[in-house]
Design a protein around this motif. Structure first.
Motif, mmCIF file in Angstrom:
data_model
loop_
_atom_site.group_PDB
_atom_site.id
_atom_site.type_symbol
_atom_site.label_atom_id
_atom_site.label_comp_id
_atom_site.label_asym_id
_atom_site.label_seq_id
_atom_site.Cartn_x
_atom_site.Cartn_y
_atom_site.Cartn_z
ATOM 1 N N UNK A 1 0.844 -1.201 0.000
ATOM 2 C CA UNK A 1 0.000 0.000 0.000
ATOM 3 C C UNK A 1 0.878 1.250 0.000
ATOM 4 N N UNK A 2 1.912 1.258 0.844
ATOM 5 C CA UNK A 2 2.840 2.391 0.873
ATOM 6 C C UNK A 2 3.542 2.554 -0.472
ATOM 7 N N UNK A 3 3.923 1.436 -1.069
ATOM 8 C CA UNK A 3 4.571 1.483 -2.376
ATOM 9 C C UNK A 3 3.642 2.072 -3.431
ATOM 10 N N UNK A 4 2.371 1.672 -3.400
ATOM 11 C CA UNK A 4 1.394 2.188 -4.365
ATOM 12 C C UNK A 4 1.211 3.691 -4.216
ATOM 13 N N UNK A 5 1.123 4.158 -2.992
ATOM 14 C CA UNK A 5 0.983 5.601 -2.750
ATOM 15 C C UNK A 5 2.181 6.351 -3.319
ATOM 16 N N UNK A 6 3.380 5.829 -3.074
ATOM 17 C CA UNK A 6 4.598 6.481 -3.564
ATOM 18 C C UNK A 6 4.642 6.476 -5.093
ATOM 19 N N UNK A 7 4.286 5.357 -5.719
ATOM 20 C CA UNK A 7 4.323 5.267 -7.178
ATOM 21 C C UNK A 7 3.341 6.232 -7.821
ATOM 22 N N UNK A 8 2.147 6.335 -7.258
ATOM 23 C CA UNK A 8 1.147 7.240 -7.827
ATOM 24 C C UNK A 8 1.517 8.704 -7.619
ATOM 25 N N UNK A 9 2.393 8.952 -6.659
ATOM 26 C CA UNK A 9 2.808 10.329 -6.416
ATOM 27 C C UNK A 9 4.029 10.758 -7.204
ATOM 28 N N UNK A 10 4.927 9.804 -7.519
ATOM 29 C CA UNK A 10 6.227 10.194 -8.060
ATOM 30 C C UNK A 10 6.600 9.543 -9.384
ATOM 31 N N UNK A 11 6.054 8.389 -9.703
ATOM 32 C CA UNK A 11 6.481 7.674 -10.901
ATOM 33 C C UNK A 11 5.746 8.221 -12.132
ATOM 34 N N UNK A 12 6.496 8.694 -13.104
ATOM 35 C CA UNK A 12 5.882 9.346 -14.269
ATOM 36 C C UNK A 12 5.058 8.374 -15.111
ATOM 37 N N UNK A 13 5.517 7.118 -15.230
ATOM 38 C CA UNK A 13 4.779 6.134 -16.009
ATOM 39 C C UNK A 13 3.446 5.788 -15.375
ATOM 40 N N UNK A 14 3.452 5.567 -14.064
ATOM 41 C CA UNK A 14 2.211 5.267 -13.344
ATOM 42 C C UNK A 14 1.261 6.455 -13.413
ATOM 43 N N UNK A 15 1.792 7.644 -13.188
ATOM 44 C CA UNK A 15 0.950 8.837 -13.204
ATOM 45 C C UNK A 15 0.307 9.047 -14.575
ATOM 46 N N UNK A 16 1.074 8.850 -15.634
ATOM 47 C CA UNK A 16 0.537 9.042 -16.982
ATOM 48 C C UNK A 16 -0.555 8.012 -17.280
ATOM 49 N N UNK A 17 -0.307 6.739 -16.937
ATOM 50 C CA UNK A 17 -1.299 5.693 -17.184
ATOM 51 C C UNK A 17 -2.549 5.912 -16.341
#
Length: 214
Positions: A65-81
């Motif tokens: 869950x913590x990893x998902x929060x971080x990815x949605x906040x900082x990872x450009x690929x996740x954010x774009x998708x």
């Protein structure tokens, strides 16, 4: 630990939405493989017609869950998708749930099943009573391999329970549910749990091409 992801996509945009969601799923798989998409469905019958429901398993619990929060906040690929999915939706909702210990964990199923997602909003303070009654009652519902998973909310609306059932067809669903009432003891489960419920609903779900539960 599991997550229910509910997306109300725009009418007429189901194909575009599922394509966008597939890209989002691939991004999540690449960035954190321990977050696993178990179930993925569209709603065939229920209160909301143009709706997709996805069930993710967080194999590392709150670490995922913590990893998902971080990815949605900082990872450009996740954010774009994620943004591509969001543009096709009117409303989105994510809930964190845990599996009841007396239910089985959701397991991959072969084609073709229809799924019945039942949600129950309970009176506050009654979760232990619900669990005690269903720990006995689930034995009456294990025939025909119909039980998929049972969950209770951790984040989102609280005192909510979710049960997922699978059937080869709607006709089988009807026959299996009727057969349950012929079993001595099932009526006691109903009698003990109905007074605990404030609100309940059922949705009939059809698997998407991304679902392990087919």
């Amino acid at each position: 630990m599991y997550e229910f992801m509910t997306h109300n996509y725009r009418p007429g945009e189901q194909d575009a939405y599922l394509d966008a969601f597939g890209k989002y799923k691939n991004e999540m798989n690449a960035k954190n493989p321990s977050i696993e998409l178990v179930g993925s469905w569209t709603c065939s019958y229920g209160r909301t017609r143009d709706q997709a429901i996805h069930l993710w398993r967080h194999n590392k619990g709150y670490e995922d869950v913590d990893s998902s929060i971080a990815l949605h906040g900082k990872d450009s690929g996740i954010r774009a998708a994620d943004n591509d999915v969001a543009r096709l939706c009117g409303r989105r909702k994510n809930l964190i749930v845990k599996s009841f210990s007396y239910w089985r964990e959701p397991e991959q199923r072969p084609p073709n099943h229809v799924y019945d997602l039942r949600s129950y909003v309970l009176q506050p303070g009654t979760m232990i009573d619900w669990a005690s009654a269903w720990a006995k009652g689930i034995q009456y519902r294990r025939e025909a391999n119909q039980d998929v998973g049972g969950f209770f909310a951790q984040v989102g609306q609280l005192y909510v329970v979710y049960h997922i059932w699978a059937y080869p067809s709607m006709s089988d669903r009807n026959d299996t549910r009727h057969a349950t009432w012929a079993k001595p003891g099932w009526d006691a489960t109903v009698a003990n749990t109905v007074p605990l419920i404030k609100k309940m609903q059922s949705k009939i779900l059809t698997p998407t091409r991304y679902s392990q539960l087919e």
